[in-house]
Design an enzyme around this catalytic site. Structure first.
Site, PDB file in Angstrom:
ATOM      1  CB  THR A   1     -28.304  16.574   6.151  1.00  0.00           C
ATOM      2  OG1 THR A   1     -29.486  16.247   5.407  1.00  0.00           O
ATOM      3  CG2 THR A   1     -28.705  16.890   7.578  1.00  0.00           C
TER       4      THR A   1
ATOM      5  CG  ASP B   1     -27.054  10.927  -2.418  1.00  0.00           C
ATOM      6  OD1 ASP B   1     -27.528  12.074  -2.268  1.00  0.00           O
ATOM      7  OD2 ASP B   1     -27.253  10.251  -3.439  1.00  0.00           O
ATOM      8  CB  SER B   2     -30.681   7.773   0.990  1.00  0.00           C
ATOM      9  OG  SER B   2     -31.223   9.028   1.372  1.00  0.00           O
TER      10      SER B   2
ATOM     11  CG  ASP C   1     -40.514   7.010   5.125  1.00  0.00           C
ATOM     12  OD1 ASP C   1     -39.711   6.239   4.565  1.00  0.00           O
ATOM     13  OD2 ASP C   1     -40.197   7.745   6.086  1.00  0.00           O
TER      14      ASP C   1
ATOM     15  CG  HIS D   1     -32.461   3.227   3.412  1.00  0.00           C
ATOM     16  ND1 HIS D   1     -33.598   3.332   4.201  1.00  0.00           N
ATOM     17  CD2 HIS D   1     -32.374   4.412   2.763  1.00  0.00           C
ATOM     18  CE1 HIS D   1     -34.158   4.504   4.005  1.00  0.00           C
ATOM     19  NE2 HIS D   1     -33.433   5.195   3.147  1.00  0.00           N
TER      20      HIS D   1
ATOM     21  CG  ASN E   1     -34.293  15.410   4.576  1.00  0.00           C
ATOM     22  OD1 ASN E   1     -34.994  15.426   5.572  1.00  0.00           O
ATOM     23  ND2 ASN E   1     -34.596  14.715   3.494  1.00  0.00           N
TER      24      ASN E   1
ATOM     25  CG  PHE F   1     -38.274  11.889   5.054  1.00  0.00           C
ATOM     26  CD1 PHE F   1     -37.783  10.998   5.990  1.00  0.00           C
ATOM     27  CD2 PHE F   1     -37.501  12.144   3.915  1.00  0.00           C
ATOM     28  CE1 PHE F   1     -36.557  10.370   5.810  1.00  0.00           C
ATOM     29  CE2 PHE F   1     -36.259  11.522   3.731  1.00  0.00           C
ATOM     30  CZ  PHE F   1     -35.793  10.634   4.687  1.00  0.00           C
TER      31      PHE F   1
HETATM   32  P1  ITT Z   1     -29.465  16.151   1.935  1.00  0.00           P
HETATM   33  O1  ITT Z   1     -29.398  17.582   2.306  1.00  0.00           O
HETATM   34  O2  ITT Z   1     -28.992  15.233   3.022  1.00  0.00           O
HETATM   35  O3  ITT Z   1     -28.829  15.853   0.591  1.00  0.00           O
HETATM   36  P2  ITT Z   1     -31.895  15.341   0.539  1.00  0.00           P
HETATM   37  O4  ITT Z   1     -33.312  15.140   0.937  1.00  0.00           O
HETATM   38  O5  ITT Z   1     -31.599  16.234  -0.646  1.00  0.00           O
HETATM   39  O6  ITT Z   1     -31.049  15.825   1.818  1.00  0.00           O
HETATM   40  P3  ITT Z   1     -30.790  13.098  -0.901  1.00  0.00           P
HETATM   41  O7  ITT Z   1     -30.185  13.944  -1.960  1.00  0.00           O
HETATM   42  O8  ITT Z   1     -29.970  11.989  -0.306  1.00  0.00           O
HETATM   43  O9  ITT Z   1     -31.265  13.933   0.344  1.00  0.00           O
HETATM   44  O10 ITT Z   1     -32.159  12.520  -1.461  1.00  0.00           O
HETATM   45  C1  ITT Z   1     -32.727  11.447  -0.870  1.00  0.00           C
HETATM   46  C2  ITT Z   1     -34.194  11.373  -1.257  1.00  0.00           C
HETATM   47  O11 ITT Z   1     -34.567   9.994  -1.311  1.00  0.00           O
HETATM   48  C3  ITT Z   1     -35.056  12.018  -0.191  1.00  0.00           C
HETATM   49  O12 ITT Z   1     -35.303  13.382  -0.427  1.00  0.00           O
HETATM   50  C4  ITT Z   1     -36.312  11.154  -0.271  1.00  0.00           C
HETATM   51  O13 ITT Z   1     -37.130  11.615  -1.330  1.00  0.00           O
HETATM   52  C5  ITT Z   1     -35.759   9.782  -0.636  1.00  0.00           C
HETATM   53  N1  ITT Z   1     -35.475   9.013   0.595  1.00  0.00           N
HETATM   54  C6  ITT Z   1     -34.257   8.668   1.092  1.00  0.00           C
HETATM   55  N2  ITT Z   1     -34.379   8.004   2.250  1.00  0.00           N
HETATM   56  C7  ITT Z   1     -35.698   7.928   2.505  1.00  0.00           C
HETATM   57  C8  ITT Z   1     -36.452   7.383   3.563  1.00  0.00           C
HETATM   58  O14 ITT Z   1     -35.886   6.822   4.624  1.00  0.00           O
HETATM   59  N3  ITT Z   1     -37.771   7.499   3.496  1.00  0.00           N
HETATM   60  C9  ITT Z   1     -38.365   8.093   2.452  1.00  0.00           C
HETATM   61  N4  ITT Z   1     -37.729   8.656   1.420  1.00  0.00           N
HETATM   62  C10 ITT Z   1     -36.397   8.568   1.442  1.00  0.00           C
END
Ligand code: ITT
Length: 188
Positions: free
Chosen positions: A8, A63-64, A144, A169, A10, A141
């Site tokens: 990740t 991925d979320s 949220d 989730h 993030n 983040f």
């Molecule tokens: P990776 O490096 O892990 O891919 P990322 O931030 O790019 O980090 P994703 O592609 O999975 O991750 O995008 C998920 C986005 O969905 C994330 O940037 C948030 O904007 C949103 N998101 C996912 N889970 C969340 C949570 O628990 N709370 C708030 N926003 C969330």
């Protein structure tokens, strides 16, 4: 302690996953810019996990995203790319819902795990909620500040802070991963 490599970039996800996998040694793996070309959370999670294959005994990626009913499931797999900043992404969702479309929503997480040279395993978690009228709270983040889980007491995830782990989730998906890791042995 079992070492888990988490692919990740993030830092907020990393902090949450360290809380959720407290019995494991979670190390971050930098996989640089990976093209998330999948149409589903599971596909994108496995693209990210494959980019880090072999760098830890168990490699996982997640991925979320947020699916809003009134936006026909958007931002969905585009959640991270819906605008340039968290504030911009929140503004866009609120603006698009201003006409009265359904605010019912859910966060979805898919975790892809690779162990040895075994097949990828995917674990998913979902939390249902509604989009708040305006952002509230400063923990967490992403989206949220505008997500109110139905199972909670009306606070947004950003007001709940670490209490979001009770039903997020991500907590649900990683709980399934932890069960798999502790109840199966490596086939590699
Ligand atoms: P990776 O490096 O892990 O891919 P990322 O931030 O790019 O980090 P994703 O592609 O999975 O991750 O995008 C998920 C986005 O969905 C994330 O940037 C948030 O904007 C949103 N998101 C996912 N889970 C969340 C949570 O628990 N709370 C708030 N926003 C969330």
């Amino acid at each position: 302690m079992m070492r888990i490599g988490f692919a990740t970039s993030n830092p907020h996800k990393l902090a949450e996953v360290r809380r959720l996998l407290a019995g494991f040694d979670v190390v971050a793996l930098d996989v640089g810019a990976v093209d998330e070309t999948g149409e589903t959370f599971a596909e994108n999670a496995c693209i990210k996990a494959r980019a880090a294959r072999g760098r830890a005994p168990v490699v996982v990626a997640e991925d979320s995203g947020l699916e809003v009913d009134g936006l026909r499931g958007a931002p969905g797999v585009y959640s991270a790319r819906y605008a340039a900043t968290d504030a911009g992404r929140i503004d866009r969702v609120l603006r698009e819902l201003a006409g009265g479309a359904s605010r019912r929503a859910r966060f979805v997480a898919a975790v892809c795990a690779l162990r040895g040279d075994g097949e990828p395993r995917v674990f998913e978690g979902v939390v249902e909620g509604v989009i708040a009228p305006e952002p509230r709270g400063d923990a967490g983040f992403g989206y949220d500040p505008i997500f109110i889980p139905l199972e909670g007491d009306g606070r947004t995830f950003a007001e709940l802070g670490a209490e979001k782990d009770r039903f997020s989730h991500r907590a649900r998906a990683f709980a399934k991963l932890a069960t798999w890791l502790t109840t199966t042995t490596s086939s590699a």
